[in-house]
Write a protein that holds these residues in place. Structure first.
Motif, PDB file in Angstrom:
ATOM      1  N   TRP A 114       1.022  -1.052  -0.016  1.00 31.10           N
ATOM      2  CA  TRP A 114       0.110  -0.072   0.075  1.00 31.10           C
ATOM      3  C   TRP A 114       0.932   1.115  -0.072  1.00 31.10           C
ATOM      4  O   TRP A 114       1.878   1.313   0.658  1.00 31.10           O
ATOM      5  CB  TRP A 114      -1.086   0.140   1.083  1.00 31.10           C
ATOM      6  CG  TRP A 114      -1.986  -0.869   1.097  1.00 31.10           C
ATOM      7  CD1 TRP A 114      -2.167  -2.268   1.595  1.00 31.10           C
ATOM      8  CD2 TRP A 114      -3.222  -0.595   0.582  1.00 31.10           C
ATOM      9  NE1 TRP A 114      -3.209  -2.803   1.068  1.00 31.10           N
ATOM     10  CE2 TRP A 114      -4.083  -2.019   0.652  1.00 31.10           C
ATOM     11  CE3 TRP A 114      -3.852   0.265  -0.166  1.00 31.10           C
ATOM     12  CZ2 TRP A 114      -5.094  -1.935   0.239  1.00 31.10           C
ATOM     13  CZ3 TRP A 114      -5.461   0.192  -0.711  1.00 31.10           C
ATOM     14  CH2 TRP A 114      -5.879  -0.959  -0.494  1.00 31.10           C
ATOM     15  N   TYR A 115       0.450   2.083  -0.818  1.00 29.03           N
ATOM     16  CA  TYR A 115       1.437   3.454  -0.981  1.00 29.03           C
ATOM     17  C   TYR A 115       0.334   4.444  -0.436  1.00 29.03           C
ATOM     18  O   TYR A 115      -1.022   4.461  -0.989  1.00 29.03           O
ATOM     19  CB  TYR A 115       1.927   3.767  -2.339  1.00 29.03           C
ATOM     20  CG  TYR A 115       3.139   2.945  -2.610  1.00 29.03           C
ATOM     21  CD1 TYR A 115       3.142   1.662  -2.846  1.00 29.03           C
ATOM     22  CD2 TYR A 115       4.193   3.701  -2.494  1.00 29.03           C
ATOM     23  CE1 TYR A 115       4.339   0.982  -2.991  1.00 29.03           C
ATOM     24  CE2 TYR A 115       5.607   2.925  -2.508  1.00 29.03           C
ATOM     25  CZ  TYR A 115       5.627   1.691  -2.894  1.00 29.03           C
ATOM     26  OH  TYR A 115       6.992   1.015  -3.192  1.00 29.03           O
ATOM     27  N   LYS A 116       0.742   5.508  -0.060  1.00 31.77           N
ATOM     28  CA  LYS A 116      -0.082   6.865   0.374  1.00 31.77           C
ATOM     29  C   LYS A 116       0.491   8.005  -0.626  1.00 31.77           C
ATOM     30  O   LYS A 116       1.379   8.185  -0.761  1.00 31.77           O
ATOM     31  CB  LYS A 116       0.001   7.016   1.739  1.00 31.77           C
ATOM     32  CG  LYS A 116      -0.544   8.073   2.283  1.00 31.77           C
ATOM     33  CD  LYS A 116      -0.356   8.262   3.776  1.00 31.77           C
ATOM     34  CE  LYS A 116      -0.958   9.310   4.423  1.00 31.77           C
ATOM     35  NZ  LYS A 116      -0.635   9.324   6.040  1.00 31.77           N
ATOM     36  N   LYS A 117      -0.643   8.798  -1.119  1.00 30.79           N
ATOM     37  CA  LYS A 117       0.041   9.636  -1.843  1.00 30.79           C
ATOM     38  C   LYS A 117      -0.949  10.964  -1.696  1.00 30.79           C
ATOM     39  O   LYS A 117      -2.118  11.044  -1.681  1.00 30.79           O
ATOM     40  CB  LYS A 117      -0.285   9.554  -3.544  1.00 30.79           C
ATOM     41  CG  LYS A 117       0.109  10.621  -4.209  1.00 30.79           C
ATOM     42  CD  LYS A 117      -0.101  10.345  -5.745  1.00 30.79           C
ATOM     43  CE  LYS A 117       0.336  11.305  -6.633  1.00 30.79           C
ATOM     44  NZ  LYS A 117      -0.085  12.858  -6.192  1.00 30.79           N
ATOM     45  N   TYR A 118      -0.252  11.871  -0.965  1.00 28.56           N
ATOM     46  CA  TYR A 118      -0.782  13.526  -0.791  1.00 28.56           C
ATOM     47  C   TYR A 118      -0.588  14.283  -2.333  1.00 28.56           C
ATOM     48  O   TYR A 118       0.365  14.038  -3.265  1.00 28.56           O
ATOM     49  CB  TYR A 118       0.020  14.189   0.077  1.00 28.56           C
ATOM     50  CG  TYR A 118      -0.073  13.612   1.487  1.00 28.56           C
ATOM     51  CD1 TYR A 118       1.060  13.214   2.123  1.00 28.56           C
ATOM     52  CD2 TYR A 118      -1.279  13.683   2.128  1.00 28.56           C
ATOM     53  CE1 TYR A 118       0.969  12.667   3.476  1.00 28.56           C
ATOM     54  CE2 TYR A 118      -1.331  13.069   3.412  1.00 28.56           C
ATOM     55  CZ  TYR A 118      -0.091  12.589   4.217  1.00 28.56           C
ATOM     56  OH  TYR A 118      -0.279  12.020   5.294  1.00 28.56           O
ATOM     57  N   LEU A 156       3.709   2.623   2.658  1.00 23.27           N
ATOM     58  CA  LEU A 156       3.043   2.569   3.633  1.00 23.27           C
ATOM     59  C   LEU A 156       3.176   1.183   4.396  1.00 23.27           C
ATOM     60  O   LEU A 156       3.672   1.186   5.874  1.00 23.27           O
ATOM     61  CB  LEU A 156       1.539   2.753   3.614  1.00 23.27           C
ATOM     62  CG  LEU A 156       0.510   3.348   4.673  1.00 23.27           C
ATOM     63  CD1 LEU A 156       1.150   4.244   5.398  1.00 23.27           C
ATOM     64  CD2 LEU A 156      -0.752   3.311   4.319  1.00 23.27           C
ATOM     65  N   ASP A 158      -4.493  11.165   7.554  1.00 25.39           N
ATOM     66  CA  ASP A 158      -4.691  10.203   6.870  1.00 25.39           C
ATOM     67  C   ASP A 158      -5.306  10.211   5.608  1.00 25.39           C
ATOM     68  O   ASP A 158      -5.254   9.685   4.684  1.00 25.39           O
ATOM     69  CB  ASP A 158      -5.481   9.002   7.647  1.00 25.39           C
ATOM     70  CG  ASP A 158      -4.908   8.714   8.915  1.00 25.39           C
ATOM     71  OD1 ASP A 158      -5.581   8.166   9.700  1.00 25.39           O
ATOM     72  OD2 ASP A 158      -3.375   8.731   8.904  1.00 25.39           O
ATOM     73  N   ALA A 187      -5.755  11.334   1.983  1.00 27.83           N
ATOM     74  CA  ALA A 187      -4.765  11.116   1.163  1.00 27.83           C
ATOM     75  C   ALA A 187      -5.371  10.310   0.130  1.00 27.83           C
ATOM     76  O   ALA A 187      -6.506   9.445   0.263  1.00 27.83           O
ATOM     77  CB  ALA A 187      -3.404  10.590   1.441  1.00 27.83           C
ATOM     78  N   TYR A 212      -4.687   6.654  -1.599  1.00 27.51           N
ATOM     79  CA  TYR A 212      -4.150   5.030  -1.210  1.00 27.51           C
ATOM     80  C   TYR A 212      -4.237   4.414  -2.426  1.00 27.51           C
ATOM     81  O   TYR A 212      -5.073   4.036  -2.968  1.00 27.51           O
ATOM     82  CB  TYR A 212      -4.692   4.350   0.065  1.00 27.51           C
ATOM     83  CG  TYR A 212      -4.446   5.503   1.073  1.00 27.51           C
ATOM     84  CD1 TYR A 212      -5.268   6.460   1.528  1.00 27.51           C
ATOM     85  CD2 TYR A 212      -3.832   4.868   2.317  1.00 27.51           C
ATOM     86  CE1 TYR A 212      -5.041   7.130   2.524  1.00 27.51           C
ATOM     87  CE2 TYR A 212      -3.461   5.626   3.313  1.00 27.51           C
ATOM     88  CZ  TYR A 212      -4.336   6.879   3.775  1.00 27.51           C
ATOM     89  OH  TYR A 212      -3.958   7.587   4.751  1.00 27.51           O
ATOM     90  N   ARG A 229      -9.503   7.661  -2.800  1.00 27.51           N
ATOM     91  CA  ARG A 229      -9.235   8.976  -1.972  1.00 27.51           C
ATOM     92  C   ARG A 229      -9.899   8.770  -0.629  1.00 27.51           C
ATOM     93  O   ARG A 229     -11.137   8.854  -0.591  1.00 27.51           O
ATOM     94  CB  ARG A 229      -9.862  10.163  -2.698  1.00 27.51           C
ATOM     95  CG  ARG A 229      -9.715  11.389  -2.127  1.00 27.51           C
ATOM     96  CD  ARG A 229     -10.058  12.361  -2.990  1.00 27.51           C
ATOM     97  NE  ARG A 229      -9.444  12.525  -4.456  1.00 27.51           N
ATOM     98  CZ  ARG A 229      -8.164  13.261  -4.621  1.00 27.51           C
ATOM     99  NH1 ARG A 229      -7.523  13.823  -3.548  1.00 27.51           N
ATOM    100  NH2 ARG A 229      -7.740  12.968  -5.731  1.00 27.51           N
TER     101      ARG A 229
END
Lengths: 114, 116
Positions: free
Chosen positions: B35-39, B47, B84, B86, B88, B111
């Motif tokens: 899992w990656y998180k992106k702002y 993540l 949190d 963001a 995903y 989102r």
């Protein structure tokens, strides 16, 4: 914390023009990648690069695309003749080679082809 | 050819409650999931991950569950916090190439919005 740096953050170009997207991976990393994300779509793999040569490329990465690591620190993606459908956010990524959790992404270059 | 699918483009959760993000995959060769998180205006950041030899991996407020028979994984965030919020991304690859350069296959992202 070390980071992958991409320049420019935004690039606007005319269709048919050449663009070069630049990346400076983290210094001790060995594997380098370009991914892209068209607005609202998934992040797509373009190409991987290791030991100064392409390891794998996707079907998106046709003859119009090329990558280079000219000086041991920069990693560039060139699009020779841009098309409208090349408009996307392009991400550079790098890793040491030990596990995918060590894959670091840059903040991206937003390419707009007009 | 969507080998990794995230069917919920968006999710809103009250602060303090549990957020559950889902991901399905079709390629049975995948055996390592991330899992990656992106702002906004940033690249994806790692993540949490899970290998197919496990069915659960936990890291603080984040837990990933893997159901191999259903080819389904989920990310649980509890308690959810405003930071949190963001996008995903679920991603998959083959662990045999974990020391090589096998590409990641990403989903389309979810989102997540945490409501204070």
């Amino acid at each position: 914390e070390p980071e992958v740096t991409q320049t420019p953050s935004h690039q606007v170009t005319q269709m048919g023009q050449e663009v070069i997207l630049r990346c400076v991976p983290i210094s001790n990393h060995l594997y380098f990648y370009w991914y892209r994300q068209i607005l609202g779509q998934k992040v797509e793999f373009l190409v991987s690069f290791y030991n100064n040569e392409i390891s794998e490329k996707s079907e998106i990465f046709d003859d119009q695309f090329s990558v280079e690591r000219p000086d041991g620190s920069n990693f560039t993606l060139k699009i020779r003749s841009t098309k409208l459908e090349d408009s996307a956010m392009y991400f550079c990524a790098s890793r040491t080679g030990v596990g995918y959790e060590k894959l670091f992404f840059g903040s991206g270059t937003q390419l707009s082809v007009l | 050819d969507q080998q990794v699918k995230q069917n919920s483009p968006s999710l809103s959760v009250q602060e303090g409650r549990i957020s559950i993000l889902n991901c399905d995959y079709t390629n049975s060769m995948f055996d390592y999931f991330l899992w990656y998180k992106k702002y906004p205006a940033e690249g994806p950041t790692f993540l949490i991950s899970i290998s197919s030899i496990k069915d659960k991996n936990e890291d603080g407020r984040f837990t990933v569950f893997l159901n191999k028979s259903a080819k389904h994984l989920s990310l649980h965030i509890v308690p959810s916090q405003p930071g949190d919020s963001a996008v995903y991304f679920c991603a998959a690859t083959r662990s045999i190439s974990n020391f090589g350069n096998e590409k990641l296959t990403f989903g389309t992202g979810t989102r997540l919005t945490i409501i204070p």
